[in-house]
Design a protein around this motif. Structure first.
Motif, PDB file in Angstrom:
ATOM      1  N   ASP A 198      47.395  -5.504  21.982  1.00 47.58           N
ATOM      2  CA  ASP A 198      47.796  -4.350  22.807  1.00 47.58           C
ATOM      3  C   ASP A 198      49.325  -4.312  22.831  1.00 47.58           C
ATOM      4  O   ASP A 198      49.974  -4.319  23.867  1.00 47.58           O
ATOM      5  CB  ASP A 198      47.214  -4.398  24.224  1.00 47.58           C
ATOM      6  CG  ASP A 198      47.689  -5.579  25.051  1.00 47.58           C
ATOM      7  OD1 ASP A 198      47.708  -5.455  26.292  1.00 47.58           O
ATOM      8  OD2 ASP A 198      48.073  -6.624  24.470  1.00 47.58           O
ATOM      9  N   ASP A 241      52.804  -9.498  21.996  1.00 50.36           N
ATOM     10  CA  ASP A 241      51.961  -9.182  20.836  1.00 50.36           C
ATOM     11  C   ASP A 241      52.840  -8.985  19.599  1.00 50.36           C
ATOM     12  O   ASP A 241      52.487  -9.400  18.496  1.00 50.36           O
ATOM     13  CB  ASP A 241      51.181  -7.894  21.069  1.00 50.36           C
ATOM     14  CG  ASP A 241      50.355  -7.902  22.334  1.00 50.36           C
ATOM     15  OD1 ASP A 241      50.944  -7.738  23.425  1.00 50.36           O
ATOM     16  OD2 ASP A 241      49.125  -8.097  22.247  1.00 50.36           O
ATOM     17  N   ASN A 247      48.615  -3.053  27.457  1.00 50.94           N
ATOM     18  CA  ASN A 247      50.014  -2.908  27.903  1.00 50.94           C
ATOM     19  C   ASN A 247      50.439  -1.441  27.886  1.00 50.94           C
ATOM     20  O   ASN A 247      51.109  -0.956  28.787  1.00 50.94           O
ATOM     21  CB  ASN A 247      50.943  -3.716  27.011  1.00 50.94           C
ATOM     22  CG  ASN A 247      50.722  -5.214  27.157  1.00 50.94           C
ATOM     23  OD1 ASN A 247      50.494  -5.704  28.259  1.00 50.94           O
ATOM     24  ND2 ASN A 247      50.759  -5.943  26.048  1.00 50.94           N
ATOM     25  N   THR A 297      44.633 -10.630  21.455  1.00 55.65           N
ATOM     26  CA  THR A 297      45.719 -10.882  22.415  1.00 55.65           C
ATOM     27  C   THR A 297      45.874  -9.707  23.387  1.00 55.65           C
ATOM     28  O   THR A 297      46.944  -9.487  23.953  1.00 55.65           O
ATOM     29  CB  THR A 297      47.064 -11.110  21.698  1.00 55.65           C
ATOM     30  OG1 THR A 297      47.439  -9.896  21.023  1.00 55.65           O
ATOM     31  CG2 THR A 297      46.972 -12.251  20.706  1.00 55.65           C
ATOM     32  N   ASP A 331      51.067 -14.494  23.638  1.00 54.07           N
ATOM     33  CA  ASP A 331      50.352 -14.105  22.415  1.00 54.07           C
ATOM     34  C   ASP A 331      50.773 -14.884  21.176  1.00 54.07           C
ATOM     35  O   ASP A 331      49.913 -15.277  20.363  1.00 54.07           O
ATOM     36  CB  ASP A 331      50.511 -12.597  22.187  1.00 54.07           C
ATOM     37  CG  ASP A 331      49.880 -11.797  23.322  1.00 54.07           C
ATOM     38  OD1 ASP A 331      50.184 -10.598  23.446  1.00 54.07           O
ATOM     39  OD2 ASP A 331      49.080 -12.371  24.095  1.00 54.07           O
TER      40      ASP A 331
END
Ligand code: RIB
Ligand code: CA
Length: 343
Positions: free
Chosen positions: A11, A16, A40, A125, A269
């Motif tokens: 996301d 990430d 997110n 993640t 992540d």
């Protein structure tokens, strides 16, 4: 060094982004597909971030699929205050001009694992929405996947979204429960590895890590991130990967500071990505994990039964400790040298 083929479900998001860079920088990693999940920021923005990071990194033409806009049941919640209006902090990524896959994220998951049974490691993640949809599409997915690694949950540790719930699980608790239930019954060594806040909040990226990363990339001038930098400050790093990553990370550090956690960034992540390549990085303990869906105060909480209260076999291996110094030395070496090669 054997190739580790991965489906990465993200996301994107600042951490990430660093997870994607870490995998792109890892010679043993072959990303066969990137699923873009709302969390997110909404999935369409996540997908654009994924495509544009691939462009910044001059990466191969890796499939990027768009995931569902909303969670399975809950209304979508996003967190632009944490990751920035576009999910990449202060960074403004150039438009890579790359196009999305013609199939959605759930179908990409299902078709890739059917085509390569036992070969692919899944890394999630973000919220588990699209993995849950993929399992509905292909119920054999848990057994077709080589291994699953998830950044999510909090076990003997406070939540970061409610007092007890972690963001990825909190956004879509129904999906998390469907995934953990579907992966029940796998033998030891095949159970999903859960990287929860217990360990990922020990991964504290600080300005000196960014400075080392830039130096490893041969970027100039020295990349000095300061808590005194205003929101209008932008990196002048000569290296484009460092420049955009530094602008992303500094937003995350500002967020942690304004939430009394110090001028640092929890790199949840990238840690999970490193575990996907090297499960030995984390010490783990087996447990039976379920997700609270109905608690007025506890919805989205991951509950771990470590000792068999529920008479259910363990369905996950939970990361309980790691050495953050080892992780950061590895990340800086890999991503720094990769960034240098991109130029
Ligand atoms: O709780 C931390 C997780 O939520 C990380 O994956 C972060 O990117 C957000 O998705
Ligand atoms: Ca994430």
């Amino acid at each position: 060094m054997s190739t580790r083929r991965l489906i990465v479900d993200v996301d994107t998001g600042i951490d990430d982004s660093l997870a994607l860079l870490y995998l792109l920088a890892s010679p043993e990693a072959e990303i066969v597909g990137i699923a873009s999940t709302s969390g997110n920021v909404p999935s369409a923005q996540v997908a654009a971030n994924n495509l544009n990071w691939l462009g910044v990194c001059d990466a191969p033409d890796i499939e990027v699929a768009l995931g569902a806009h909303a969670p399975l049941v809950a209304p979508l919640r996003t967190t632009e205050d944490t990751h920035g209006p576009q999910g990449v902090g202060y960074a403004v990524l150039p438009d890579a001009g790359r196009v999305l896959s013609g199939r959605n994220a759930a179908t990409m998951w299902a078709e890739l694992v059917r085509a390569r049974p036992g070969e692919i490691t899944g890394l999630v993640t973000g919220p588990l929405t699209n993995l849950a949809l993929a399992i509905r599409e292909e119920p054999e997915l848990p057994r077709l996947l080589r291994r699953l690694v998830v950044m999510g949950g909090a076990f003997n540790h406070p939540g970061n979204t409610t007092p007890t719930a972690e963001w990825n699980v909190s956004v879509d608790p129904e999906a998390a429960k469907e995934v953990f239930d579907a992966f029940s019954g796998l033998p030891e060594g095949r159970r999903p590895v859960l990287c929860g806040l217990d360990v990922t909040e020990t991964i504290e990226m600080k300005p000196h890590h960014v400075r080392r990363l830039a130096r490893e990339a041969g970027s100039t001038p020295a990349e000095i991130i300061s808590p005194d930098d205003g929101p209008e400050v932008r990196s002048t790093a000569s290296n484009q990967v460092i420049r955009h990553m530094s602008d992303a990370i500094r937003f995350y550090m500002d967020f942690h500071r304004t939430h009394d956690q110090g001028f640092l960034a929890h790199m949840h992540d990238p840690f999970a990505a490193a575990v996907a390549l090297n499960p030995g990085l984390a010490r783990t303990r087996p447990a039976t994990v379920d997700v609270e869906l109905h608690g007025r105060l506890t919805r989205g909480t991951t509950v771990a039964d470590w000792v068999g209260h529920w008479n259910r076999d363990p369905n996950v291996d939970i990361a309980v400790s790691t050495d953050p110094v080892v992780f950061f030395d590895d990340l800086i070496d890999r991503v720094g040298r990769f960034a240098k090669s991109v130029g």
